[in-house]
Design a protein around this motif. Structure first.
Motif, PDB file in Angstrom:
ATOM      1  N   UNK A 217     -79.069 -24.879  18.536  1.00 61.11           N
ATOM      2  CA  UNK A 217     -80.498 -25.606  18.956  1.00 61.11           C
ATOM      3  C   UNK A 217     -80.972 -24.850  20.138  1.00 61.11           C
ATOM      4  N   UNK A 218     -80.425 -23.888  20.862  1.00 57.82           N
ATOM      5  CA  UNK A 218     -80.923 -23.226  21.982  1.00 57.82           C
ATOM      6  C   UNK A 218     -82.473 -22.913  22.007  1.00 57.82           C
ATOM      7  N   UNK A 219     -82.767 -22.388  20.751  1.00 56.22           N
ATOM      8  CA  UNK A 219     -84.426 -21.638  20.875  1.00 56.22           C
ATOM      9  C   UNK A 219     -85.349 -22.914  21.081  1.00 56.22           C
ATOM     10  N   UNK A 220     -84.894 -24.046  20.271  1.00 57.76           N
ATOM     11  CA  UNK A 220     -85.676 -25.264  20.133  1.00 57.76           C
ATOM     12  C   UNK A 220     -85.714 -25.941  21.638  1.00 57.76           C
ATOM     13  N   UNK A 221     -84.443 -25.951  22.210  1.00 56.24           N
ATOM     14  CA  UNK A 221     -84.378 -26.561  23.461  1.00 56.24           C
ATOM     15  C   UNK A 221     -85.199 -25.524  24.548  1.00 56.24           C
ATOM     16  N   UNK A 222     -85.156 -24.588  24.464  1.00 61.52           N
ATOM     17  CA  UNK A 222     -85.884 -23.456  25.318  1.00 61.52           C
ATOM     18  C   UNK A 222     -87.495 -23.900  25.378  1.00 61.52           C
ATOM     19  N   UNK A 223     -87.798 -23.980  23.911  1.00 64.11           N
ATOM     20  CA  UNK A 223     -89.324 -24.424  23.690  1.00 64.11           C
ATOM     21  C   UNK A 223     -89.540 -26.015  24.420  1.00 64.11           C
ATOM     22  N   UNK A 224     -88.604 -26.805  24.073  1.00 62.11           N
ATOM     23  CA  UNK A 224     -88.544 -28.111  24.826  1.00 62.11           C
ATOM     24  C   UNK A 224     -88.693 -28.087  26.572  1.00 62.11           C
ATOM     25  N   UNK A 225     -87.803 -27.075  26.848  1.00 59.05           N
ATOM     26  CA  UNK A 225     -88.030 -26.785  28.346  1.00 59.05           C
ATOM     27  C   UNK A 225     -89.158 -26.138  29.258  1.00 59.05           C
ATOM     28  N   UNK A 226     -89.828 -25.244  27.964  1.00 57.59           N
ATOM     29  CA  UNK A 226     -91.222 -24.842  28.524  1.00 57.59           C
ATOM     30  C   UNK A 226     -92.431 -25.786  28.126  1.00 57.59           C
ATOM     31  N   UNK A 227     -92.216 -26.577  27.409  1.00 59.86           N
ATOM     32  CA  UNK A 227     -93.344 -27.647  27.239  1.00 59.86           C
ATOM     33  C   UNK A 227     -93.179 -28.705  28.439  1.00 59.86           C
ATOM     34  N   UNK A 228     -91.951 -29.065  28.776  1.00 61.66           N
ATOM     35  CA  UNK A 228     -91.639 -29.704  30.027  1.00 61.66           C
ATOM     36  C   UNK A 228     -92.193 -29.239  31.162  1.00 61.66           C
ATOM     37  N   UNK A 229     -91.972 -28.069  31.431  1.00 65.29           N
ATOM     38  CA  UNK A 229     -92.216 -27.231  32.800  1.00 65.29           C
ATOM     39  C   UNK A 229     -93.882 -27.243  32.667  1.00 65.29           C
TER      40      UNK A 229
END
Length: 259
Positions: free
Chosen positions: A172-184
């Motif tokens: 799930x790491x790519x999806x979590x990276x995308x989530x992190x960018x959105x939160x950032x």
């Protein structure tokens, strides 16, 4: 495998504006504001020692010696750490109204020590990863994203929590990276809006106004980020538990003799 980033952000936002989310926001804001005022107080105290009373804009109520301020600041820092751990526990649970006392007390010393030491180790690991051409740093940041949740919720030590987060994020790491960018990005937007308070800085009153705006932004983004992290953890943990249940079911079926 992937997760619905938009849905998790929306759920995190909904948890943020629930009653207990708003209360947590208020508590974090109050603690951070008092801590910030202590910093201004120390500056005022130091200025009062260097100049004559008439040459510095000082409010007697804000003159606090550094030693006193340090002690109070330490106490406030511990309080903020306890609230941060409790916030993770709140958002992982189904509770939306209350802030149960046990979330602030259960194994809190153990959790606090592991969060402090773990944060230092985590920071070193990620920093070394960023030094190694940035990509490894981002990878480690994502892979170990849930370690604080395991410490707060599962009562794991930080080393075991690193391992648990590594396993949970697999696939799930790519999806979590995308989530992190959105939160950032959302965090940056909130900070930009509340950053307008900096326009008032330059005087004692203006500095206090700027501090209020900055700590308000920090409280909002902290609670929102924690809510999103807990929401993502809950979804991945549910999937992981379901997958384990299916595996156990399949293994028991395979081992059962045919009728």
């Amino acid at each position: 495998m992937s997760i619905n980033v938009t849905n998790i952000v929306k759920q995190g936002y909904r948890r943020t504006i629930e009653r207990n989310g708003l209360v947590l926001m208020g508590v974090i804001f109050a603690i951070s504001l008092v801590n910030g005022l202590l910093g201004i107080s120390v500056s005022q105290w130091m200025m009062s020692q260097q100049f004559t009373p008439g040459s510095v804009e000082a409010n007697p109520t804000l003159l606090v010696p550094p030693v006193v301020a340090s002690v109070i600041s330490l106490v406030l820092g511990i309080g903020l750490l306890v609230v941060s751990i409790a916030a993770i526990r709140v958002f992982v649970s189904d509770e939306t109204e209350r802030l149960p006392r046990e979330y602030f007390t259960r194994n809190i010393g153990w959790a606090a020590i592991n969060v402090i030491v773990g944060a230092i180790v985590f920071g070193i690991i990620v920093a070394l990863g960023f030094v190694a051409f940035i990509i490894p740093g981002i990878f480690l940041l994502v892979a170990l994203a849930f370690w604080t949740v395991y410490v707060a919720v599962e009562d794991q030590n930080f080393i075991t929590a690193f391992r648990s987060s590594w396993r949970l994020t697999h696939g799930y790491r790519f999806s979590l990276f995308t989530l992190g960018v959105a939160v950032l990005l959302l965090t940056a937007l909130v900070n930009a809006v509340f950053g307008l308070g900096d326009l008032a800085s330059g005087s004692l009153t203006g500095d206090i106004v700027a501090l209020v705006f900055a700590q308000a932004a920090s409280a909002i983004t902290t609670v929102f980020s924690t809510a999103v992290l807990a929401t993502a953890y809950t979804e991945l943990k549910t999937r992981d538990d379901n997958d384990r249940g299916k595996t156990i079911s399949e293994d028991s079926t395979v081992g059962r003799p045919a009728a």
